[in-house]
Write a protein that holds these residues in place. Sequence first.
Motif, PDB file in Angstrom:
ATOM      1  N   PHE A 306       0.846  -1.191   0.000  1.00  0.00           N
ATOM      2  CA  PHE A 306       0.000   0.000   0.000  1.00  0.00           C
ATOM      3  C   PHE A 306       0.882   1.242   0.000  1.00  0.00           C
ATOM      4  N   ILE A 307       0.496   2.249  -0.790  1.00  0.00           N
ATOM      5  CA  ILE A 307       1.113   3.573  -0.767  1.00  0.00           C
ATOM      6  C   ILE A 307      -0.013   4.593  -0.678  1.00  0.00           C
ATOM      7  N   MET A 308       0.053   5.454   0.349  1.00  0.00           N
ATOM      8  CA  MET A 308      -0.994   6.438   0.608  1.00  0.00           C
ATOM      9  C   MET A 308      -0.456   7.851   0.439  1.00  0.00           C
ATOM     10  N   ASN A 309      -1.374   8.753   0.130  1.00  0.00           N
ATOM     11  CA  ASN A 309      -1.076  10.174   0.192  1.00  0.00           C
ATOM     12  C   ASN A 309      -1.407  10.645   1.605  1.00  0.00           C
ATOM     13  N   ALA A 310      -0.408  11.175   2.308  1.00  0.00           N
ATOM     14  CA  ALA A 310      -0.611  11.520   3.717  1.00  0.00           C
ATOM     15  C   ALA A 310      -1.614  12.644   3.903  1.00  0.00           C
ATOM     16  N   ALA A 311      -1.780  13.512   2.907  1.00  0.00           N
ATOM     17  CA  ALA A 311      -2.668  14.657   3.067  1.00  0.00           C
ATOM     18  C   ALA A 311      -4.140  14.252   2.996  1.00  0.00           C
ATOM     19  N   CYS A 312      -4.517  13.536   1.932  1.00  0.00           N
ATOM     20  CA  CYS A 312      -5.926  13.182   1.744  1.00  0.00           C
ATOM     21  C   CYS A 312      -6.241  11.748   2.127  1.00  0.00           C
ATOM     22  N   ARG A 313      -5.222  10.949   2.508  1.00  0.00           N
ATOM     23  CA  ARG A 313      -5.386   9.563   2.955  1.00  0.00           C
ATOM     24  C   ARG A 313      -5.872   8.613   1.857  1.00  0.00           C
ATOM     25  N   SER A 314      -5.769   8.994   0.604  1.00  0.00           N
ATOM     26  CA  SER A 314      -6.203   8.111  -0.478  1.00  0.00           C
ATOM     27  C   SER A 314      -5.122   7.079  -0.776  1.00  0.00           C
ATOM     28  N   ILE A 315      -5.546   5.892  -1.209  1.00  0.00           N
ATOM     29  CA  ILE A 315      -4.627   4.846  -1.647  1.00  0.00           C
ATOM     30  C   ILE A 315      -4.285   5.126  -3.107  1.00  0.00           C
ATOM     31  N   ILE A 316      -3.049   5.509  -3.365  1.00  0.00           N
ATOM     32  CA  ILE A 316      -2.643   5.871  -4.722  1.00  0.00           C
ATOM     33  C   ILE A 316      -1.762   4.807  -5.362  1.00  0.00           C
ATOM     34  N   GLY A 317      -1.382   3.791  -4.619  1.00  0.00           N
ATOM     35  CA  GLY A 317      -0.587   2.696  -5.160  1.00  0.00           C
ATOM     36  C   GLY A 317      -0.825   1.437  -4.360  1.00  0.00           C
ATOM     37  N   TYR A 318      -1.030   0.313  -5.057  1.00  0.00           N
ATOM     38  CA  TYR A 318      -1.260  -0.959  -4.378  1.00  0.00           C
ATOM     39  C   TYR A 318      -0.826  -2.077  -5.307  1.00  0.00           C
TER      40      TYR A 318
END
Length: 491
Positions: A306-318
């Motif tokens: 899992f890779i998340m964007n810390a600002a919006c908490r969206s999963i941008i890579g999996y």
Amino acid sequence: MDIILYLLSVIQYLYQQNCWLISFICRYIPLKQWAFDDSHSPKYQKFKVDVLPKVQIIQHEWNWQLLIPYLEHRYLIKIKPVSRRKECDIPKNCSCPSCGAPQPYLYRNNGKAGQLKCKVCNSNFSPDENRFAKQFTLHCPHCGKALVAKKERKHFVLHKCVNPKCPYYLHNLKKVDEQDLKEDYGKNKYKLHYIYREFTIDFFSMDLNSLPKNASSLKFSKHNAHVMSLCLTLHVNLGLSLRKTSQALKDLYNISISHQQIANYCKTAAVCIKPFVDQYPYQKGNTFIADETYIKVRGIKTYVWFIMNAACRSIIGYQVSDNRGVGPCILAMRMAFRGLTKLPENFKFIADGYSAYPLAAIEFVKKFGKDFSFKITQVIGLTNDDAVSKEHRPFKQIVERLNRTYKASYRKTNGFDNIEGANYDLALWVAYYNFLRPHKHNRYKVLNEVEILQGADNMPGKWQLLIFLGQQTILNMQKTDAVAQERSCCQ
């Protein structure tokens, strides 16, 4: 007036003392050592990734037809074909790999051992193993010596600097305990030499839009699209297993459907929705968080990245993989960096102490240059033993909480039967997490608001709209590929 002058002299004296103390501290007391005490230990050297090696391009520009007249004109050396005392056993099609001289200018250098020598350029070579076929050589960035290929693994070749006078090796050798130096092979407990991994697979040419196979079509013979969306709502949103979903449909709506048909519906939905989820233009800040967890496929560990964007908490890579190597890590990072031509300022990539992330970062620098040069901020351990862990621990807790949330939805499956089932289940769960699930930190709203989804009053309707958006994304991708093929044909 005398008191003022006296106080000024005292202030100047104290200022000089402070300057002397600061210079003494900077010169003799390593302040960074206090914050990163464990990182300087030789025991942790094996978890570090070395810098990129120096690449020396090998160019062979000699030509025997030009070299012979040049040597005769410049050095008055006349080179004639080899005068043989017996019949030549060198094949006629054999030529020098360095200058291209034909068989009459070649002779055996060591008898029957197999080595040949060229009379024109004085190069030694073997017809079976051509050392001149190398296009480049790798050299140690610290001492400049050529690296030696030591081990061949499944996806990479391990190169090592074996120079005993390499400054990198001597610097690491000073940190080793004296007791280990006295033991036989005691130095083998530590990573002392410079090491570089040359990957034999291009992970940047792999297709990220891999879809599960054996999925059913959207032509319904017995049920309809509403039943399919009900299955997705009960299975993905409410976390019911396939058999409990089948039972719930029978008890609530009097719909008789098998658990295998529900699984086929989920695969079909994953085929349609996954391109939209992957191609969606997420907001990408300057801080990414990454972590990996494991699931079971037929009782064998399989890893989820899992890779998340810390600002919006969206999963941008999996990514789902059957190994914990660098390849799946690169694929997940490629998905996270999709749409970026350059990394934002003050970019941070926060992960744990696993060495796959620094290796993947080096591969991005090799592929895309300085625009994608970044360092991995590693939060090691479970306690804040250093300043880095203390500062970035809250970010690490975010992705750890994401792992627990996913494990809660995975636990009902009791493991998967194959990796394709894990792929489609993860794709549906990421779509639910990013577009349908209300989040507390976002005031119980979804993370990414899509305008067309706001028009649906219930969750089954939103699933149908997600499938529609996925179909539109697939059509756009096909049109783009067709236009690219036409342009390539015209050129």
